[in-house]
Design an enzyme around this catalytic site. Structure first.
Site, PDB file in Angstrom:
ATOM      1  N   GLY A  12       0.691  -1.257  -0.067  1.00 33.11           N
ATOM      2  CA  GLY A  12      -0.005   0.131  -0.126  1.00 33.11           C
ATOM      3  C   GLY A  12       0.723   1.326  -0.091  1.00 33.11           C
ATOM      4  O   GLY A  12       0.435   2.477   0.398  1.00 33.11           O
ATOM      5  N   LEU A  82      -3.682  -6.627  -7.450  1.00 31.85           N
ATOM      6  CA  LEU A  82      -3.082  -7.652  -8.659  1.00 31.85           C
ATOM      7  C   LEU A  82      -4.370  -8.578  -9.091  1.00 31.85           C
ATOM      8  O   LEU A  82      -4.388  -9.680  -8.617  1.00 31.85           O
ATOM      9  CB  LEU A  82      -1.959  -8.530  -7.888  1.00 31.85           C
ATOM     10  CG  LEU A  82      -0.669  -7.491  -7.345  1.00 31.85           C
ATOM     11  CD1 LEU A  82       0.284  -8.433  -6.850  1.00 31.85           C
ATOM     12  CD2 LEU A  82      -0.248  -6.612  -8.460  1.00 31.85           C
ATOM     13  N   HIS A 101       0.857   1.747 -13.532  1.00 33.23           N
ATOM     14  CA  HIS A 101       1.525   0.475 -13.850  1.00 33.23           C
ATOM     15  C   HIS A 101       3.077   0.944 -13.958  1.00 33.23           C
ATOM     16  O   HIS A 101       3.679   1.822 -14.180  1.00 33.23           O
ATOM     17  CB  HIS A 101       1.084   0.032 -15.081  1.00 33.23           C
ATOM     18  CG  HIS A 101       1.824  -0.932 -15.804  1.00 33.23           C
ATOM     19  ND1 HIS A 101       1.536  -2.288 -15.458  1.00 33.23           N
ATOM     20  CD2 HIS A 101       2.763  -0.926 -16.636  1.00 33.23           C
ATOM     21  CE1 HIS A 101       2.238  -3.238 -16.193  1.00 33.23           C
ATOM     22  NE2 HIS A 101       3.173  -2.584 -16.730  1.00 33.23           N
ATOM     23  N   ASP A 142      -4.273  -3.002 -19.203  1.00 33.59           N
ATOM     24  CA  ASP A 142      -3.250  -2.169 -19.458  1.00 33.59           C
ATOM     25  C   ASP A 142      -3.582  -1.424 -20.791  1.00 33.59           C
ATOM     26  O   ASP A 142      -2.667  -0.814 -21.330  1.00 33.59           O
ATOM     27  CB  ASP A 142      -1.625  -2.765 -19.397  1.00 33.59           C
ATOM     28  CG  ASP A 142      -1.477  -3.052 -17.915  1.00 33.59           C
ATOM     29  OD1 ASP A 142      -2.051  -2.652 -16.888  1.00 33.59           O
ATOM     30  OD2 ASP A 142      -0.609  -3.912 -17.832  1.00 33.59           O
ATOM     31  N   GLU A 171       5.983   6.617  -9.055  1.00 34.05           N
ATOM     32  CA  GLU A 171       4.651   6.237  -8.786  1.00 34.05           C
ATOM     33  C   GLU A 171       3.952   7.203  -7.569  1.00 34.05           C
ATOM     34  O   GLU A 171       2.991   7.638  -7.939  1.00 34.05           O
ATOM     35  CB  GLU A 171       4.642   4.910  -8.247  1.00 34.05           C
ATOM     36  CG  GLU A 171       4.828   3.885  -9.560  1.00 34.05           C
ATOM     37  CD  GLU A 171       4.672   2.132  -9.216  1.00 34.05           C
ATOM     38  OE1 GLU A 171       3.759   1.962  -8.301  1.00 34.05           O
ATOM     39  OE2 GLU A 171       5.278   1.284  -9.438  1.00 34.05           O
TER      40      GLU A 171
END
Length: 197
Positions: A12, A82, A101, A142, A171
């Site tokens: 997380g 996932l 991603h 994706d 990210e």
């Protein structure tokens, strides 16, 4: 303020970046719910610490859609989730689900390309540049409209864990940024392309 749900499977850290941005007033929205498909996902503890409702739901998108609708969720964020979403969930939230991603789509994406598998493939291929992509979720894995990409030089790295760490820095920066843009109504999809306005 928009209502946000975040879906996770692991530690997380991407979730934490959104929590931090919300608490800092950088996102015009609130995280109402965190859903995990794994009971022991540490991200659930992060959410609980921040006072956010959590739930564990395994392979039941019908239930997830019901939970999201009950809470009037405006945006769903996949932050290290996932699992492949069913069309039922995707169709319930068209261009309202975003995913992070760990590569520069369309490279190193699609079925089987998640988590460390991506960074191992990047290393084995010998590419010199990687990065992260935030995109809308579509029925193609994706394959939804790309919202934001940031690249990084990885030519000096020779371990997938090191590539992962460098990409994670990106990210943690761009995911909350995109969530903020969405909550401000600044992302539009036209002709299959996402644009920031």
């Amino acid at each position: 303020m928009l209502k946000i749900a975040v879906m996770i499977s692991g530690g997380g850290t991407d979730l934490q970046s959104i929590i931090d941005a919300c608490q800092a007033g950088k996102i015009n929205g609130t995280i109402e719910l965190v859903i995990s498909n794994r009971q022991k996902a540490y991200g659930l503890q992060r959410a609980q610490k921040a006072g956010i409702e959590t739930a564990v739901v395994k392979k039941n998108d019908t239930l997830i859609v019901s939970m999201l609708k009950e809470r009037n969720i405006d945006l769903v964020v996949l932050a290290g989730y996932l699992a492949i979403l069913t069309d039922e969930l995707i169709d319930a939230y068209p261009n309202q689900i975003i995913n992070i991603h760990p590569s520069l789509i369309p490279s190193f994406c699609g079925a089987g390309m998640y988590g460390m598998h991506v960074h191992e493939a990047v290393l084995n291929r010998g590419v010199k540049v990687s990065g992260a992509t935030v995109h809308f979720v579509s029925s193609e894995i994706d394959g939804g409209p790309i919202i934001k990409q940031v690249a990084c030089d990885i030519s000096d790295l020779d371990k997938p864990e090191d590539i992962q760490a460098r990409v994670l820095e990106i990210e943690h920066r761009i995911l909350p940024e995109v969530v903020g843009l969405y909550c401000d109504g600044r992302i539009k999809v036209e002709n299959g392309r996402a644009k920031v306005i």
